[in-house]
Scaffold this motif. Structure first.
Motif, PDB file in Angstrom:
ATOM      1  N   CYS A   1     -35.824   2.548 -30.068  1.00 56.65           N
ATOM      2  CA  CYS A   1     -35.610   3.188 -31.370  1.00 56.65           C
ATOM      3  C   CYS A   1     -34.170   3.118 -31.854  1.00 56.65           C
ATOM      4  CB  CYS A   1     -36.078   4.639 -31.338  1.00 56.65           C
ATOM      5  SG  CYS A   1     -35.114   5.706 -30.230  1.00 56.65           S
ATOM      6  N   GLY A   2     -33.230   2.758 -30.977  1.00 55.86           N
ATOM      7  CA  GLY A   2     -31.848   2.570 -31.397  1.00 55.86           C
ATOM      8  C   GLY A   2     -31.239   3.797 -32.036  1.00 55.86           C
TER       9      GLY A   2
ATOM     10  N   ILE B   1     -33.018   2.342 -24.118  1.00 56.55           N
ATOM     11  CA  ILE B   1     -32.295   2.253 -22.844  1.00 56.55           C
ATOM     12  C   ILE B   1     -30.796   2.439 -23.026  1.00 56.55           C
ATOM     13  CG2 ILE B   1     -31.782  -0.240 -22.786  1.00 56.55           C
ATOM     14  CD1 ILE B   1     -32.941  -0.172 -19.874  1.00 56.55           C
ATOM     15  N   HIS B   2     -30.346   2.434 -24.303  1.00 56.53           N
ATOM     16  CA  HIS B   2     -28.914   2.493 -24.603  1.00 56.53           C
ATOM     17  C   HIS B   2     -28.505   3.927 -24.948  1.00 56.53           C
ATOM     18  CE1 HIS B   2     -25.041   1.698 -26.488  1.00 56.53           C
ATOM     19  NE2 HIS B   2     -25.109   0.437 -26.062  1.00 56.53           N
ATOM     20  N   ALA B   3     -27.727   4.566 -24.084  1.00 59.22           N
ATOM     21  CA  ALA B   3     -27.360   5.976 -24.263  1.00 59.22           C
ATOM     22  C   ALA B   3     -26.558   6.195 -25.539  1.00 59.22           C
ATOM     23  CB  ALA B   3     -26.564   6.455 -23.052  1.00 59.22           C
ATOM     24  N   GLY B   4     -25.654   5.261 -25.859  1.00 58.61           N
ATOM     25  CA  GLY B   4     -24.826   5.421 -27.050  1.00 58.61           C
ATOM     26  C   GLY B   4     -25.626   5.383 -28.334  1.00 58.61           C
ATOM     27  N   MET B   5     -26.609   4.489 -28.394  1.00 61.62           N
ATOM     28  CA  MET B   5     -27.460   4.401 -29.587  1.00 61.62           C
ATOM     29  C   MET B   5     -28.263   5.689 -29.767  1.00 61.62           C
ATOM     30  SD  MET B   5     -27.100   1.168 -30.861  1.00 61.62           S
ATOM     31  CE  MET B   5     -28.530   0.263 -31.434  1.00 61.62           C
ATOM     32  N   LEU B   6     -28.825   6.190 -28.660  1.00 62.55           N
ATOM     33  CA  LEU B   6     -29.616   7.418 -28.736  1.00 62.55           C
ATOM     34  C   LEU B   6     -28.761   8.617 -29.110  1.00 62.55           C
ATOM     35  CD1 LEU B   6     -32.265   7.549 -25.872  1.00 62.55           C
ATOM     36  CD2 LEU B   6     -32.623   7.252 -28.310  1.00 62.55           C
ATOM     37  N   LYS B   7     -27.549   8.675 -28.582  1.00 64.37           N
ATOM     38  CA  LYS B   7     -26.638   9.784 -28.905  1.00 64.37           C
ATOM     39  C   LYS B   7     -26.363   9.819 -30.408  1.00 64.37           C
ATOM     40  CE  LYS B   7     -22.119  11.735 -27.596  1.00 64.37           C
ATOM     41  NZ  LYS B   7     -21.464  11.714 -28.922  1.00 64.37           N
TER      42      LYS B   7
ATOM     43  N   SER C   1     -29.934  -3.853 -18.942  1.00 65.30           N
ATOM     44  CA  SER C   1     -28.626  -3.221 -18.992  1.00 65.30           C
ATOM     45  C   SER C   1     -27.493  -4.223 -19.105  1.00 65.30           C
ATOM     46  CB  SER C   1     -28.415  -2.314 -17.765  1.00 65.30           C
ATOM     47  OG  SER C   1     -28.521  -3.058 -16.570  1.00 65.30           O
ATOM     48  N   ASN C   2     -27.696  -5.456 -18.637  1.00 67.78           N
ATOM     49  CA  ASN C   2     -26.673  -6.485 -18.759  1.00 67.78           C
ATOM     50  C   ASN C   2     -26.820  -7.308 -20.034  1.00 67.78           C
ATOM     51  OD1 ASN C   2     -25.522  -5.755 -16.334  1.00 67.78           O
ATOM     52  ND2 ASN C   2     -26.639  -7.269 -15.133  1.00 67.78           N
TER      53      ASN C   2
ATOM     54  N   SER D   1     -35.372  10.092 -25.737  1.00 70.86           N
ATOM     55  CA  SER D   1     -35.073  10.032 -24.308  1.00 70.86           C
ATOM     56  C   SER D   1     -34.648   8.627 -23.905  1.00 70.86           C
ATOM     57  CB  SER D   1     -36.278  10.477 -23.471  1.00 70.86           C
ATOM     58  OG  SER D   1     -37.419   9.688 -23.744  1.00 70.86           O
ATOM     59  N   ILE D   2     -33.724   8.579 -22.937  1.00 70.48           N
ATOM     60  CA  ILE D   2     -33.271   7.304 -22.392  1.00 70.48           C
ATOM     61  C   ILE D   2     -34.318   6.821 -21.400  1.00 70.48           C
ATOM     62  CG2 ILE D   2     -31.462   6.128 -21.083  1.00 70.48           C
ATOM     63  CD1 ILE D   2     -29.533   8.314 -22.034  1.00 70.48           C
ATOM     64  N   GLN D   3     -34.973   5.720 -21.747  1.00 70.22           N
ATOM     65  CA  GLN D   3     -36.013   5.193 -20.866  1.00 70.22           C
ATOM     66  C   GLN D   3     -36.057   3.672 -20.951  1.00 70.22           C
ATOM     67  OE1 GLN D   3     -39.876   6.902 -20.527  1.00 70.22           O
ATOM     68  NE2 GLN D   3     -39.271   8.896 -21.337  1.00 70.22           N
ATOM     69  N   ASP D   4     -36.466   3.072 -19.861  1.00 73.56           N
ATOM     70  CA  ASP D   4     -36.804   1.659 -19.795  1.00 73.56           C
ATOM     71  C   ASP D   4     -38.244   1.535 -20.295  1.00 73.56           C
ATOM     72  OD1 ASP D   4     -37.746  -0.825 -18.957  1.00 73.56           O
ATOM     73  OD2 ASP D   4     -36.752  -0.749 -17.016  1.00 73.56           O
ATOM     74  N   CYS D   5     -38.457   0.734 -21.332  1.00 77.07           N
ATOM     75  CA  CYS D   5     -39.794   0.642 -21.938  1.00 77.07           C
ATOM     76  C   CYS D   5     -40.835   0.061 -20.996  1.00 77.07           C
ATOM     77  CB  CYS D   5     -39.737  -0.194 -23.213  1.00 77.07           C
ATOM     78  SG  CYS D   5     -38.864   0.608 -24.575  1.00 77.07           S
TER      79      CYS D   5
END
Length: 249
Positions: A49-50, A70-76, A7-8, A92-96
């Motif tokens: 998947c970006g 993990i990036h909500a904006g990319m998935l949106k 996330s950082n 889905s937003i997930q940590d791989c």
């Protein structure tokens, strides 16, 4: 596993639309995946998947795609593009490293050198364990990562360029510094214009071919091949990329 490792390390992806525009014409990885899947429609999993650059055309071809990032904006943004075409993609937003999907698949893939976001041995182990839990026996995992070319990494890389942003000229200073102890390249870009100044950065882990082989073997995978590119060029010491094709035993 601290999610902060990821996330950082996401400031380079702050503008999904701009990121998508920058890479939309790149298709070498998509061509490779399409050829690998062939004509039979499958349920497949894409990690990191970006904006859906691969997931959307594969869904368009009839594959059932589960994409995680993990990036909500990319998935949106990926979901918006899929919705425009009326495509059914499970995003889905997930940590791989902690995948939790309701399916197992015969095929999981990850492109864009996303493997380099797994900065520690612990996160690389956790990734492979997550992949293993979601693969059927003899299922395949394909991913890419940059090849560590030492004479290039050993020099501090400093460069400048000028770009136009919103009618203003912005000077961009890029700096790349490699730490041989952690095998992490720290990339920072500073943007300077008449209106403001800001930075973005990314840390990238470099993994050596023999490390990759041992990592895969440790987690129950057999290495089928390492290609030097998505165009299946032979891998050698000067290859920029390693495209890794592994199968769960």
């Amino acid at each position: 596993m601290s999610i902060n490792e990821f996330s950082n390390n996401l400031s380079k992806y702050a503008n999904p639309r701009e990121y998508d525009e920058s890479y939309k014409s790149y298709t070498a990885d998509l061509d490779f995946i399409e050829a690998h899947l062939g004509e039979r429609k499958q349920t497949i999993i894409e990690l990191a998947c970006g904006t859906g650059r691969l997931a959307i055309p594969l869904a368009r071809q009839g594959h059932l795609v589960y994409g995680v990032d993990i990036h909500a904006g990319m998935l949106k943004y990926a979901q918006e593009k899929a919705d425009e075409e009326g495509l059914n993609i499970h995003l889905s937003i997930q940590d791989c490293t902690q995948l939790n999907l309701p399916i197992k698949s015969n095929f999981i893939y990850m492109t864009g050198n996303s493997f380099q976001h797994f900065l520690t041995n612990e996160s690389q182990d956790a990734l492979l364990m997550s992949v293993k839990r979601h693969l059927n026996v003899k299922g395949e995992f394909i991913f890419d990562t940059r090849n560590p070319i030492l004479h290039e990494l050993s020099n501090v890389d400093l460069s400048e360029e000028s770009i136009e942003q919103n009618g203003d000229i912005t000077k961009v200073i890029h700096q790349e510094v490699y730490n041989p102890l952690t095998q992490i390249l720290d990339c920072t870009s500073t943007y300077i214009s008449s209106k403001n100044e800001y930075k973005d950065s990314i840390k990238l882990r470099y993994t050596y071919p023999l490390e990759l082989k041992r990592l895969l073997q440790q987690h129950g995978f057999e290495l089928i091949n390492i290609h030097g590119s998505w165009k299946k060029e032979a891998f050698d010491a000067n290859s920029i990329s390693m495209v890794v094709h592994a199968r769960l035993k």
